[in-house]
Design a protein around this motif. Structure first.
Motif, PDB file in Angstrom:
ATOM      1  N   VAL A   1       1.071  -1.188   0.137  1.00 54.21           N
ATOM      2  CA  VAL A   1       0.013   0.104  -0.046  1.00 54.21           C
ATOM      3  C   VAL A   1       0.717   1.314   0.142  1.00 54.21           C
ATOM      4  O   VAL A   1       0.690   2.167  -0.781  1.00 54.21           O
ATOM      5  CB  VAL A   1      -0.853  -0.006   1.210  1.00 54.21           C
ATOM      6  CG1 VAL A   1      -1.750   1.321   1.402  1.00 54.21           C
ATOM      7  CG2 VAL A   1      -2.215  -0.894   0.983  1.00 54.21           C
TER       8      VAL A   1
ATOM      9  N   LEU B   1      -1.180   5.473   5.557  1.00 58.23           N
ATOM     10  CA  LEU B   1      -1.002   6.297   4.256  1.00 58.23           C
ATOM     11  C   LEU B   1      -1.234   7.572   4.101  1.00 58.23           C
ATOM     12  O   LEU B   1      -0.627   8.522   3.848  1.00 58.23           O
ATOM     13  CB  LEU B   1      -1.437   5.451   2.843  1.00 58.23           C
ATOM     14  CG  LEU B   1      -1.022   5.800   1.528  1.00 58.23           C
ATOM     15  CD1 LEU B   1       0.481   6.060   1.392  1.00 58.23           C
ATOM     16  CD2 LEU B   1      -1.707   5.114   0.712  1.00 58.23           C
TER      17      LEU B   1
ATOM     18  N   ALA C   1      -4.382   8.375  -0.132  1.00 59.28           N
ATOM     19  CA  ALA C   1      -5.077   7.142   0.554  1.00 59.28           C
ATOM     20  C   ALA C   1      -6.425   6.665  -0.289  1.00 59.28           C
ATOM     21  O   ALA C   1      -6.398   5.394  -0.636  1.00 59.28           O
ATOM     22  CB  ALA C   1      -5.228   7.108   1.790  1.00 59.28           C
ATOM     23  N   HIS C   2      -7.108   7.410  -0.402  1.00 59.02           N
ATOM     24  CA  HIS C   2      -8.417   7.287  -1.278  1.00 59.02           C
ATOM     25  C   HIS C   2      -8.314   6.459  -2.653  1.00 59.02           C
ATOM     26  O   HIS C   2      -8.575   5.763  -2.915  1.00 59.02           O
ATOM     27  CB  HIS C   2      -9.442   8.575  -1.363  1.00 59.02           C
ATOM     28  CG  HIS C   2     -10.491   8.196  -1.951  1.00 59.02           C
ATOM     29  ND1 HIS C   2     -11.446   7.814  -1.153  1.00 59.02           N
ATOM     30  CD2 HIS C   2     -11.091   8.418  -3.060  1.00 59.02           C
ATOM     31  CE1 HIS C   2     -12.741   7.718  -1.975  1.00 59.02           C
ATOM     32  NE2 HIS C   2     -12.548   8.083  -3.455  1.00 59.02           N
TER      33      HIS C   2
ATOM     34  N   GLY D   1       1.377   4.128  -2.804  1.00 57.25           N
ATOM     35  CA  GLY D   1       1.323   5.599  -2.606  1.00 57.25           C
ATOM     36  C   GLY D   1       2.459   6.518  -2.699  1.00 57.25           C
ATOM     37  O   GLY D   1       2.480   7.543  -2.106  1.00 57.25           O
TER      38      GLY D   1
ATOM     39  N   ALA E   1      -6.704   3.186  -2.228  1.00 57.48           N
ATOM     40  CA  ALA E   1      -7.788   2.387  -1.885  1.00 57.48           C
ATOM     41  C   ALA E   1      -8.828   1.965  -2.919  1.00 57.48           C
ATOM     42  O   ALA E   1      -9.068   0.820  -3.115  1.00 57.48           O
ATOM     43  CB  ALA E   1      -8.434   2.987  -0.605  1.00 57.48           C
TER      44      ALA E   1
ATOM     45  N   LEU F   1      -5.665  -3.737   5.839  1.00 56.30           N
ATOM     46  CA  LEU F   1      -5.886  -2.707   4.974  1.00 56.30           C
ATOM     47  C   LEU F   1      -6.391  -1.533   5.601  1.00 56.30           C
ATOM     48  O   LEU F   1      -5.918  -0.454   5.091  1.00 56.30           O
ATOM     49  CB  LEU F   1      -6.992  -3.403   3.630  1.00 56.30           C
ATOM     50  CG  LEU F   1      -6.413  -4.239   2.634  1.00 56.30           C
ATOM     51  CD1 LEU F   1      -7.438  -5.070   1.817  1.00 56.30           C
ATOM     52  CD2 LEU F   1      -5.130  -3.377   1.807  1.00 56.30           C
TER      53      LEU F   1
ATOM     54  N   TYR G   1      -4.270   1.965   5.102  1.00 58.74           N
ATOM     55  CA  TYR G   1      -4.719   3.043   4.325  1.00 58.74           C
ATOM     56  C   TYR G   1      -4.848   4.484   5.273  1.00 58.74           C
ATOM     57  O   TYR G   1      -4.512   5.515   4.895  1.00 58.74           O
ATOM     58  CB  TYR G   1      -6.181   3.009   3.694  1.00 58.74           C
ATOM     59  CG  TYR G   1      -6.203   2.031   2.805  1.00 58.74           C
ATOM     60  CD1 TYR G   1      -5.358   1.965   1.701  1.00 58.74           C
ATOM     61  CD2 TYR G   1      -7.192   0.872   2.796  1.00 58.74           C
ATOM     62  CE1 TYR G   1      -5.467   1.251   0.693  1.00 58.74           C
ATOM     63  CE2 TYR G   1      -7.272   0.148   1.506  1.00 58.74           C
ATOM     64  CZ  TYR G   1      -6.385   0.001   0.560  1.00 58.74           C
ATOM     65  OH  TYR G   1      -6.329  -0.886  -0.405  1.00 58.74           O
ATOM     66  N   THR G   2      -4.988   3.970   6.609  1.00 58.51           N
ATOM     67  CA  THR G   2      -4.955   5.121   7.482  1.00 58.51           C
ATOM     68  C   THR G   2      -3.546   5.568   7.696  1.00 58.51           C
ATOM     69  O   THR G   2      -3.526   6.850   7.878  1.00 58.51           O
ATOM     70  CB  THR G   2      -5.285   4.546   8.945  1.00 58.51           C
ATOM     71  OG1 THR G   2      -6.911   4.246   8.925  1.00 58.51           O
ATOM     72  CG2 THR G   2      -5.565   5.535  10.051  1.00 58.51           C
TER      73      THR G   2
ATOM     74  N   TYR H   1     -10.704  -1.739  -3.008  1.00 58.32           N
ATOM     75  CA  TYR H   1     -11.155  -1.710  -1.361  1.00 58.32           C
ATOM     76  C   TYR H   1     -12.451  -1.107  -1.212  1.00 58.32           C
ATOM     77  O   TYR H   1     -13.311  -1.435  -0.461  1.00 58.32           O
ATOM     78  CB  TYR H   1     -10.062  -1.305  -0.682  1.00 58.32           C
ATOM     79  CG  TYR H   1     -10.326  -1.169   0.870  1.00 58.32           C
ATOM     80  CD1 TYR H   1     -10.562  -2.363   1.607  1.00 58.32           C
ATOM     81  CD2 TYR H   1     -10.791   0.034   1.546  1.00 58.32           C
ATOM     82  CE1 TYR H   1     -10.786  -2.331   2.961  1.00 58.32           C
ATOM     83  CE2 TYR H   1     -11.186   0.179   2.856  1.00 58.32           C
ATOM     84  CZ  TYR H   1     -10.977  -1.229   3.647  1.00 58.32           C
ATOM     85  OH  TYR H   1     -11.513  -1.030   4.898  1.00 58.32           O
TER      86      TYR H   1
ATOM     87  N   GLU I   1      -5.050  12.449   2.279  1.00 53.85           N
ATOM     88  CA  GLU I   1      -6.399  11.787   2.421  1.00 53.85           C
ATOM     89  C   GLU I   1      -6.461  11.258   0.968  1.00 53.85           C
ATOM     90  O   GLU I   1      -7.106  10.193   0.696  1.00 53.85           O
ATOM     91  CB  GLU I   1      -7.328  12.543   2.903  1.00 53.85           C
ATOM     92  CG  GLU I   1      -7.736  12.608   4.309  1.00 53.85           C
ATOM     93  CD  GLU I   1      -7.817  11.350   5.113  1.00 53.85           C
ATOM     94  OE1 GLU I   1      -8.460  10.384   4.630  1.00 53.85           O
ATOM     95  OE2 GLU I   1      -7.327  11.249   6.448  1.00 53.85           O
TER      96      GLU I   1
END
Length: 187
Positions: free
Chosen positions: A23, A163, A172-173, A27, A176, A156, A160-161, A181, A169
């Motif tokens: 992840v 990242l 990460a979005h 990113g 994901a 996961l 993402y949190t 996800y 944000e």
């Protein structure tokens, strides 16, 4: 660019070790995997043998934005018993930089006293090792510069949190969404 070090011990959980690495790299975060075994090779909890980027003895964590501990047994116990890991994590925490652990590995934070008075999560049954913490039973808990995850299925959202904390944000979005996800969570 943010820089992360992920510690690998014999017995570390594969999912909790590799999903965050994947992840973060998607990113744009630089991640280095660090073996604490004295060799670059690590036998994970379910028999998968991985080659880390470096051995602990060859690493310098002064440029770390985040130090991470995967769970799994006996991996988390091995991390907790490694004085170098303990010193690095405590130094990182005391400097106000991010530290993260998932599953059984928050036991390291508990033994170092860094979750005392904080909210934290871990694999159910390991909350007894979160000395002085408020156990949340959440998938992922953030309290200041300490991030904890519940277990393999939480990897996961935990990744993402982190990242989002290391980048944005939006990044990460996007990661994901690209990994499907968000589609999974719609069902």
């Amino acid at each position: 660019m943010a820089k992360v070090y992920m510690f690998f011990a014999n017995g570390s959980e594969e999912i909790e070790s590799l999903i965050p690495v994947d992840v973060f790299r998607r990113g744009g975060v630089e991640v280095k995997t660090v073996s604490i075994t004295g060799s670059e090779y690590v036998e994970m909890a379910h028999g998968v043998v991985l080659k880390a980027d470096m051995k602990f003895e060859d690493a310098d964590f002064s440029d770390a934005d985040l130090l991470m501990l995967p769970g799994g047994l006996p991996g988390a116990t091995n991390l907790n018993e490694h004085e170098g890991v303990r010193k690095a994590v405590l130094s990182q925490y005391e400097s106000g930089k991010l530290v993260a652990a998932i599953c059984a590995a928050p036991m390291v934070f508990g033994s170092l006293g860094i979750v005392k008075g904080k909210r934290a999560t871990c694999y159910p049954g390991f909350e007894k090792y979160l000395t002085g913490a408020e156990y949340t039973h959440e998938l992922c808990t953030v309290d200041g510069n300490v991030v904890t995850g519940e277990g393999p299925a939480a990897t996961l959202p935990y990744a993402y949190t982190l990242l989002a904390m290391l980048t944005t944000e939006q990044t990460a979005h996007a990661v994901a969404e690209g990994m499907m996800y968000l589609h999974l969570m719609e069902k």
